[in-house]
Design an enzyme around this catalytic site. Structure first.
Site, PDB file in Angstrom:
ATOM      1  CB  THR A   1      -6.916  -5.916   9.817  1.00 53.06           C
ATOM      2  OG1 THR A   1      -7.229  -7.066   8.985  1.00 53.06           O
ATOM      3  CG2 THR A   1      -7.167  -4.681   8.984  1.00 53.06           C
TER       4      THR A   1
ATOM      5  CE  LYS B   1      -3.891  -2.173   2.092  1.00 61.70           C
ATOM      6  NZ  LYS B   1      -4.940  -1.979   3.372  1.00 61.70           N
TER       7      LYS B   1
ATOM      8  NE  ARG C   1      -2.174  -5.650   7.334  1.00 61.13           N
ATOM      9  CZ  ARG C   1      -3.204  -6.410   6.768  1.00 61.13           C
ATOM     10  NH1 ARG C   1      -3.665  -7.563   7.647  1.00 61.13           N
ATOM     11  NH2 ARG C   1      -3.913  -6.391   5.609  1.00 61.13           N
TER      12      ARG C   1
ATOM     13  CG  PHE D   1     -13.838   1.284   6.201  1.00 58.73           C
ATOM     14  CD1 PHE D   1     -13.211   0.637   5.125  1.00 58.73           C
ATOM     15  CD2 PHE D   1     -14.661   0.255   7.050  1.00 58.73           C
ATOM     16  CE1 PHE D   1     -13.496  -0.608   4.732  1.00 58.73           C
ATOM     17  CE2 PHE D   1     -14.771  -1.146   6.611  1.00 58.73           C
ATOM     18  CZ  PHE D   1     -14.184  -1.359   5.521  1.00 58.73           C
TER      19      PHE D   1
ATOM     20  CG  ASN E   1      -3.661  -2.152   6.928  1.00 61.86           C
ATOM     21  OD1 ASN E   1      -3.485  -1.828   5.711  1.00 61.86           O
ATOM     22  ND2 ASN E   1      -4.722  -3.113   7.215  1.00 61.86           N
TER      23      ASN E   1
ATOM     24  CG  HIS F   1      -5.536  -6.375  -0.116  1.00 63.05           C
ATOM     25  ND1 HIS F   1      -6.619  -6.159   0.569  1.00 63.05           N
ATOM     26  CD2 HIS F   1      -5.587  -7.198  -1.301  1.00 63.05           C
ATOM     27  CE1 HIS F   1      -7.490  -7.127  -0.140  1.00 63.05           C
ATOM     28  NE2 HIS F   1      -6.801  -7.555  -1.164  1.00 63.05           N
TER      29      HIS F   1
ATOM     30  NE  ARG G   1      -6.355 -12.952   5.236  1.00 63.04           N
ATOM     31  CZ  ARG G   1      -6.507 -11.854   5.351  1.00 63.04           C
ATOM     32  NH1 ARG G   1      -6.337 -10.981   3.912  1.00 63.04           N
ATOM     33  NH2 ARG G   1      -7.486 -11.408   6.198  1.00 63.04           N
TER      34      ARG G   1
END
EC number: 2.7.4.6
Length: 143
Positions: free
Chosen positions: A93, A11, A104, A59, A114, A117, A87
């Site tokens: 998250t 991100k 993260r 959000f 964070n 994705h 994951r």
């Protein structure tokens, strides 16, 4: 265990911190191979389309604004149980709840910013991969 493909986004916050290589190295050290990767600047339309399942949530507008705030790296990762492995590498998250040593926990600052994705299922992975990549952009990694 089956070889799977999963989708990942590094991100804008992580791209801005120059940790693209560190994050990708974690994927590779865990046995995931990058079979497609590109840097893109998402438009509002692209980000809204990608996150359409969240369009009715409070959000959503902030998410779209964040995802268009700078370039992202979109990647397809391949390996044994790739969806679950990715994951686990990402962590929770909310980075405050993420296990030490996860992406993260190490690179994210908030639940909004964070760092990464990752697809939550094989079905999501297939849809997300197709959103950003054509079949000809996916490279076989035999070795």
């Amino acid at each position: 265990m089956a070889v799977q493909r999963t989708f990942s986004i590094i991100k804008p916050d992580a791209v801005a911190k120059n940790v693209i290589g560190e994050i990708t190295t974690r994927f590779e050290k865990a046995g995931l191979r990058v079979v497609a990767s590109k840097m893109v600047q998402l438009s509002e339309r692209e980000a809204a389309g990608f996150y359409a399942e969240h369009s009715e949530r409070g959000f959503f507008k902030d998410l779209v604004a964040f995802m268009t705030s700078g370039p992202v790296i979109v990647q397809v990762l391949e390996g044994e149980d790739a969806v679950l492995k990715n994951r686990e590498l990402m962590g929770a998250t909310n980075p405050k709840e993420a296990a030490p040593g996860t992406i993260r926990a190490d690179f994210a600052v908030s639940i909004d910013e964070n760092a990464v994705h990752g697809s939550d299922s094989e079905a999501s992975a297939a849809r997300e991969i197709a959103y950003f990549f054509s079949a000809t952009e996916l490279c076989a990694r035999i070795r």
